[in-house]
Write an enzyme that holds these catalytic residues in place. Structure first.
Site: not given
Ligand SMILES: CC(=O)SCCNC(=O)CCNC(=O)[C@H](O)C(C)(C)COP(=O)(O)OP(=O)(O)OC[C@H]1O[C@@H](n2cnc3c(N)ncnc32)[C@H](O)[C@@H]1OP(=O)(O)O
Length: 432
Positions: A109, A119-120, A143-144, A148, A432
């Site tokens: 995102v 993401l949600r 990634s973190e 999830y 993956f």
């Molecule tokens: C399977 C894979 O591909 S893993 C790779 C994941 N991608 C990355 O790490 C790339 C960099 N990060 C990003 O692109 C984004 O920050 C994402 C995809 C991790 C999160 O996307 P967002 O749209 O910001 O997440 P969204 O707003 O939907 O958050 C959903 C929930 O997750 C939590 N959350 C989102 N990102 C994180 C994070 N990095 N660490 C902890 N909690 C997180 C939010 O606080 C929220 O919690 P809640 O619903 O309980 O209040």
């Protein structure tokens, strides 16, 4: 269950990387956004063609999230603010059959749109569809570790990085029983494909390899951000005492600038532990090499097999495979059990898929699972912890100690441990 998509955001589904043999316009937007999401640059034209073809082979499905309120000069006037991909694969759950799963990948995102629920929205849209289509389990590598769990994913396999002292050659206690052949990676495509399949069938926690892995193990490309041939990659095959192929290794010399000259293992994929030890011994036996580095399971046999167990050092350990159970009867019914027992388990699940009270009853190692919300539960846990219990990654006693599993009937922990604990910890070598 599925929350509304955030205001102004629209989800678009793309199902194919290629149109008339060329990357499609939507796929090019996807690739650019993924590269940006992981702070990389987009591949060149040749690289994009390779990646689109690989996505096509693996039948990758993707969700693009667009911000319809974005206007020029914002790059989101054209580009997506979110990406999410998945494809069908299989998971070894220790049963007679591999389990069909969805492998989730390339979740990003844009920093301008983070923490608004994009993401949600993407993940719940996908999981709803997968559950409706009868997919029992979804898997990912994260990634973190903090993202999830809230979506019901739990750690199902960990992985270690190790370093092995190899100054005087291989110091293994058991004598070698097989043979090793040096083979150029580009010449072992057939053997790599066969061994990936056989390793997958033999290894609890293994996830099927995608098409990218085959090219990486055979040196066609180095990594996602360097799609050029891996010129420095070497390879070897292992045959058991009967001459049956049972493992391969790829490795790279780390260069003379290292204080202790080292071999770095790229892929080590074997059907049994003897082949694993003997291929590592082969690298240790290279003259001038002081160290061998690689990745392996947390209960790796290597330190046990060595004369001096301290020659093996774990340099990192962490979560690798995350599992999300979408269909409790199908998932739990797919693995084999070493003992028979009856346990009533209450599962809490914010997203609903695994929620309820389940009667787990095992006869001759086969479990039947009935939904019975009126039954009194013997134990209670969250869906994410059920995923960690599922393949024996952690015992029920361990989860209870961490305050994550409540025992409501005396003896329920022992019953759950007898049911779920496995002789080896799960291991997933695929990325993956
Ligand atoms: C399977 C894979 O591909 S893993 C790779 C994941 N991608 C990355 O790490 C790339 C960099 N990060 C990003 O692109 C984004 O920050 C994402 C995809 C991790 C999160 O996307 P967002 O749209 O910001 O997440 P969204 O707003 O939907 O958050 C959903 C929930 O997750 C939590 N959350 C989102 N990102 C994180 C994070 N990095 N660490 C902890 N909690 C997180 C939010 O606080 C929220 O919690 P809640 O619903 O309980 O209040």
């Amino acid at each position: 269950m599925n929350p509304a998509t955030p205001e102004g955001i629209e989800l678009e589904f793309i199902g194919s990387g290629l149109v008339d043999g060329q990357p499609s316009a939507s796929w090019l937007l996807l690739e650019r956004a993924i590269a940006r999401g992981f702070h990389e640059s987009s591949a060149d034209a040749d690289g994009r063609k390779i990646l689109a073809e690989l996505d096509e082979q693996d039948e990758v499905q993707s969700i693009l999230a667009f911000d319809r309120t974005a206007a020029a000069p914002s790059l989101h006037a054209a580009d997506p603010v979110g990406t999410y991909s998945y494809f069908a694969g299989t998971l070894n759950v220790g049963g007679p059959q591999l389990l069909e799963v969805h492998e989730i990948t390339s979740v990003t995102v844009s920093p301008t749109h983070r923490r608004r629920g994009i993401l949600r929205s993407m993940i719940t849209t996908h999981l709803d569809r997968a559950a409706a289509d009868g997919v029992p389990v979804a898997v990912l590598t994260a990634s973190e570790a903090t993202i999830y769990g809230r979506f019901g994913f739990g750690v199902a396999a960990e992985r270690c990085r190790f370093e092995l002292k190899s100054g005087q050659g291989a110091q293994f206690r058991a004598p070698a029983s097989g043979t090793v052949q040096a083979v150029a990676p580009s010449a072992m495509a057939e053997q790599v494909a066969q061994l990936y399949r056989e390793h997958h069938l033999a290894t609890l926690g293994s996830v099927s390899n995608n098409s990218f892995d085959l090219g990486r193990a055979t040196g066609r490309w180095e990594s996602y951000d360097n799609l050029k041939p891996a010129a420095k990659l070497r390879g070897a095959l292992h045959y058991d005492a009967n001459g049956t192929l049972d493992g391969f290794i790829t490795y790279t010399f780390e260069g003379w600038k290292q204080e202790e000259p080292a071999m770095s293992i790229g892929t080590l994929c074997t059907v049994n532990e003897t082949a694993r030890c003997e291929l590592v011994a082969y690298l240790c036996d290279h003259d001038l090499i002081e160290r061998v580095t690689g990745r392996g399971p947390v209960d790796d046999v290597l330190p046990t097999a060595l004369r001096n167990t301290r020659d093996y050092k774990t340099t990192a350990r962490g979560d690798h495979l995350w599992v999300r159970i979408l269909d409790v009867p199908a998932a739990l019914g797919a693995r084999s059990y070493r003992r028979d027992a009856r346990v009533v388990l209450q599962v809490d699940d914010d997203l609903g898929y695994a929620a309820g009270t389940w009667v787990l009853e095992t006869t001759a190692g086969v479990m039947s699972v009935q939904h019975a919300d009126e039954a009194a539960a013997d134990a209670r846990l969250d869906a994410r912890d059920l995923a960690t219990l599922y393949l024996g990654t952690r015992s029920a006693t361990h989860l209870a100690g961490a305050g994550l599993l409540a025992e409501h009937r005396a003896g329920a922990l022992d019953d759950l441990d007898a049911l779920f604990t496995c002789p080896r910890t799960p291991y997933c070598q695929a990325d993956f």
